[in-house]
Design a protein around this motif. Structure first.
Motif, mmCIF file in Angstrom:
data_model
loop_
_atom_site.group_PDB
_atom_site.id
_atom_site.type_symbol
_atom_site.label_atom_id
_atom_site.label_comp_id
_atom_site.label_asym_id
_atom_site.label_seq_id
_atom_site.Cartn_x
_atom_site.Cartn_y
_atom_site.Cartn_z
ATOM 1 N N PHE A 1 8.657 48.527 55.230
ATOM 2 C CA PHE A 1 9.039 48.998 56.503
ATOM 3 C C PHE A 1 8.127 50.396 57.086
ATOM 4 O O PHE A 1 7.631 50.580 57.829
ATOM 5 N N LEU B 1 6.954 40.171 54.256
ATOM 6 C CA LEU B 1 7.148 41.282 52.651
ATOM 7 C C LEU B 1 7.553 40.579 51.206
ATOM 8 O O LEU B 1 8.492 39.769 50.586
ATOM 9 N N ALA C 1 3.205 46.616 57.114
ATOM 10 C CA ALA C 1 5.134 47.453 57.919
ATOM 11 C C ALA C 1 3.665 47.738 59.604
ATOM 12 O O ALA C 1 4.295 48.451 60.228
#
Length: 237
Positions: free
Chosen positions: A85, A39, A91
């Motif tokens: 997320f 991420l 995600a």
């Protein structure tokens, strides 16, 4: 003096019942950890695998929670965490992997205060025992009263012998199902404690001491449940 606070997202994790502890631990560490670490806005990520569910040193009602791990993720802002997320192919890949090996995942946003800084992890030094505990206040007590008394409680813990590190994580938002905000009744956890000790003997001695007894006497004035877990912490990011 007021300690600085940090906002984190914590995952309260249960493995699927058909997964062994070893398989769960290996997949979380070797597959899921590196996936989440990709991420782009993630600033810190720790995995805490549960190794022991004994209360150890405290005479307190245990809550209904039975977790296999706790994740701790730091972003620069809450909006970044939400986007990370919920948007994009990564995600979606993370969600698919969670569905593959997790039987339960609750998310809490916490404001973390480091009361006693644990020593930095070092390959040359001893591995400290870490305990994470979830807290619930009595039904008749307000959220404001809980938070005020928990700050007072920090001074009691500071005086206990053998405490190598202590963090308070006040829960400020909840998701019983990841991605869907929920109310307190669905996830009645008010705070999450992180405590470090040299070993189990040091932990037991700390709570058996006169200062430890005074600390637990104060805990009973503002807490209804403490649910303790010994964990093995791993830093991913």
């Amino acid at each position: 003096m007021t300690e600085p606070t940090t906002t984190l997202r914590m995952g309260l994790i249960r493995k699927k019942p058909e997964w062994t502890d070893e398989a769960f631990s290996r997949h979380w560490r070797e597959r899921h950890g590196p996936l989440v670490a990709r991420l782009p806005t993630l600033r810190g990520y720790r995995q805490n695998r549960v190794t022991d569910r004994l209360q150890r040193g405290i005479d307190f009602a245990r809550g209904p929670w039975d977790f296999d791990g706790f994740s701790q993720l730091q972003f620069d802002a809450a909006a970044q965490a939400d986007a990370a997320f919920n948007l994009g192919e990564l995600a979606a890949e993370i969600r698919a992997d969670e569905q593959h090996f997790l039987g339960g995942l609750h998310i809490v946003t916490v404001e973390q205060t480091e009361v006693i800084a644990p020593p930095p992890a070092s390959s040359a030094g001893p591995v400290l025992l870490k305990r994470i505990s979830t807290l619930r206040r009595p039904v008749e007590q307000s959220e404001a009263d809980f938070r005020r008394e928990w700050k007072v409680h920090a001074d009691h813990v500071r005086r206990m012998p053998g405490v190598a590190g202590y963090r308070q994580n006040v829960v400020v938002a909840r998701e019983f199902e990841k991605g869907t905000p929920c109310g307190y009744a669905e996830l009645p956890i008010d705070g999450i404690v992180e405590l470090w000790f040299e070993n189990t003997d040091t932990l037991n001695a700390a709570f058996a001491s006169s200062e430890g007894q005074r600390t637990m006497a104060h805990a009973k004035t503002f807490l209804a449940e403490i649910t303790a877990f010994v964990v093995e912490e791993s830093r991913v990011v």
